[in-house]
Design a protein around this motif. Structure first.
Motif, PDB file in Angstrom:
ATOM      1  N   ILE A 103      36.326  41.272  38.288  1.00  0.00           N
ATOM      2  CA  ILE A 103      37.177  41.184  37.101  1.00  0.00           C
ATOM      3  C   ILE A 103      36.303  40.743  35.932  1.00  0.00           C
ATOM      4  O   ILE A 103      35.702  39.671  35.951  1.00  0.00           O
ATOM      5  CB  ILE A 103      38.327  40.188  37.325  1.00  0.00           C
ATOM      6  N   LYS A 106      40.411  39.094  31.532  1.00  0.00           N
ATOM      7  CA  LYS A 106      41.807  39.000  31.964  1.00  0.00           C
ATOM      8  C   LYS A 106      42.581  38.085  31.022  1.00  0.00           C
ATOM      9  O   LYS A 106      42.062  37.049  30.586  1.00  0.00           O
ATOM     10  CB  LYS A 106      41.879  38.447  33.388  1.00  0.00           C
ATOM     11  N   TRP A 110      47.037  41.829  30.751  1.00  0.00           N
ATOM     12  CA  TRP A 110      46.027  42.866  30.928  1.00  0.00           C
ATOM     13  C   TRP A 110      44.843  42.357  31.734  1.00  0.00           C
ATOM     14  O   TRP A 110      44.447  41.192  31.630  1.00  0.00           O
ATOM     15  CB  TRP A 110      45.535  43.362  29.570  1.00  0.00           C
ATOM     16  N   THR A 111      44.262  43.257  32.531  1.00  0.00           N
ATOM     17  CA  THR A 111      43.053  42.943  33.306  1.00  0.00           C
ATOM     18  C   THR A 111      42.097  44.126  33.211  1.00  0.00           C
ATOM     19  O   THR A 111      42.500  45.282  33.418  1.00  0.00           O
ATOM     20  CB  THR A 111      43.389  42.689  34.789  1.00  0.00           C
ATOM     21  N   SER A 113      38.516  45.568  34.804  1.00  0.00           N
ATOM     22  CA  SER A 113      37.603  45.384  35.935  1.00  0.00           C
ATOM     23  C   SER A 113      36.704  46.607  36.076  1.00  0.00           C
ATOM     24  O   SER A 113      36.935  47.651  35.447  1.00  0.00           O
ATOM     25  CB  SER A 113      38.395  45.153  37.228  1.00  0.00           C
TER      26      SER A 113
END
Length: 346
Positions: A103, A106, A110-111, A113
């Motif tokens: 990740i 974050k 929302w994230t 990666s």
């Protein structure tokens, strides 16, 4: 290489059994195009691959696992099916891969990666001199799949997320059988993720990363098909890395490569290929993913028309300064071979 993938799969299986923090299952649809990386591939590349993937992942939130890359990361297994839109010549690929997904950013909803993966593909249509001479993408039904996928996820609910992705996929047999142009096909993806266990991520303080240069010795080993069967392909690297940020570094070095499968006129020294290179490194704690651009100083007569080559290497620090990994050598978009690599940092 098969033994490496077997051991890697065992490690992932162990993770599935004992991980207790975040578990999720994803289903994604994919659509893309084929890159015709040489002129003789242009005609059969005019199709649009499509398919789907199923992905099971675990993330451990304890500090020990976080320190492996100074980030929270998923480990998982992914099954994918990709139809290349040309059933008579190129067919389809059914693949099983092990994945690593750190990740990078974050917030509450929302994230972002970056998924990377390596595994095996079963190809139902391969080159045959009589029945399928046009498919020069691949000639071995069991081949290797490597891909890199930036992902953006939006949290719909506590246990559900929606993902958008863009993946760059490469399939080849690592030079184990010819022809082996390899197929490169980017794909966009849209999917849903179901969380079966979704614990909050704790805050850990990152260590201050030393900006001092790191030097290393590295060796690589694989085999190539020669006139008298499979012959060793050996490389030796001396190089350095200058860390710039917590996850980025640049480097340079020299690689000596000797391929015993290549024909020579007088002496085996003709098959020695010295090549200086520059490199970029993604540094995630014990993990180093490097992309190297090298230039041949010398190469045997008749060996490959390219002056430059790339080598992509994924290394993991096993203990102290000792590391092991795998590498892929390519000329442009054409993969030549994969190898096992190990080395020592000092």
């Amino acid at each position: 290489m098969k033994k490496i993938f077997f051991l890697f799969s065992l490690c992932l299986f162990h993770t599935y059994l004992f991980a207790q923090n975040v578990k999720r299952l994803g289903l994604e649809g994919n659509y893309g195009f084929i890159i015709p990386h040489s002129q003789d591939l242009t005609r059969i590349s005019q199709t649009d691959p499509f398919g789907f993937s199923i992905h099971y992942q675990n993330l451990k939130t304890d500090k020990k696992n976080w320190e492996n890359c100074f980030c929270f990361h998923y480990l998982g297994l992914q099954f994918s099916y990709h139809n290349f839109g040309n059933p008579e010549i190129i067919g389809s690929a059914s693949s099983l891969t092990g994945t690593f997904e750190p990740i990078l950013w974050k917030n509450e909803k929302w994230t972002f990666s970056l998924l990377s993966s390596i595994g095996v593909s079963y190809l139902n249509k391969v080159y045959n001199e009589v029945s399928n001479p046009e498919n020069i993408f691949f000639s071995a039904p069991i081949s290797f799949l490597i891909y890199l996928t930036p992902k953006l996820e939006y949290s719909i609910a506590t246990d559900w997320g929606m993902q958008m992705s863009f993946s760059y996929n490469h399939i080849s047999n690592g030079g184990q059988r010819q022809p082996n142009k390899g197929i490169n096909y980017p794909m966009a993806g849209l999917g849903l993720v179901r969380y079966f266990q979704n614990n909050p991520l704790p805050n850990y303080e990152k260590e201050v990363i030393s900006k001092k240069p790191i030097y290393y010795l590295e060796s690589g080993f694989s085999t190539q098909q020669g006139q008298d069967g499979r012959e060793p392909n050996i490389s030796l690297v001396f190089a350095g890395i200058k860390p710039l940020t917590n996850i980025n570094g640049f480097g340079a070095g020299l690689e000596l490569n000797k391929d015993f499968s290549l024909e020579v006129e007088n002496s085996r020294i003709e098959a020695l290929m010295p090549a200086p290179f520059i490199s970029h490194h993604f540094l995630f704690g014990k993990i180093d993913f490097s992309q190297r651009m090298a230039m041949y100083i010398h190469k045997p007569v008749g060996y490959n028309e390219y002056i430059f080559y790339q080598r992509y290497v994924l290394n993991y620090n096993i203990m102290n300064q000792f590391f092991m990994g795998i590498g892929l050598k390519a000329h442009g978009h054409v993969a030549e071979h994969m190898d096992l690599r190990m080395g020592w940092k000092f």
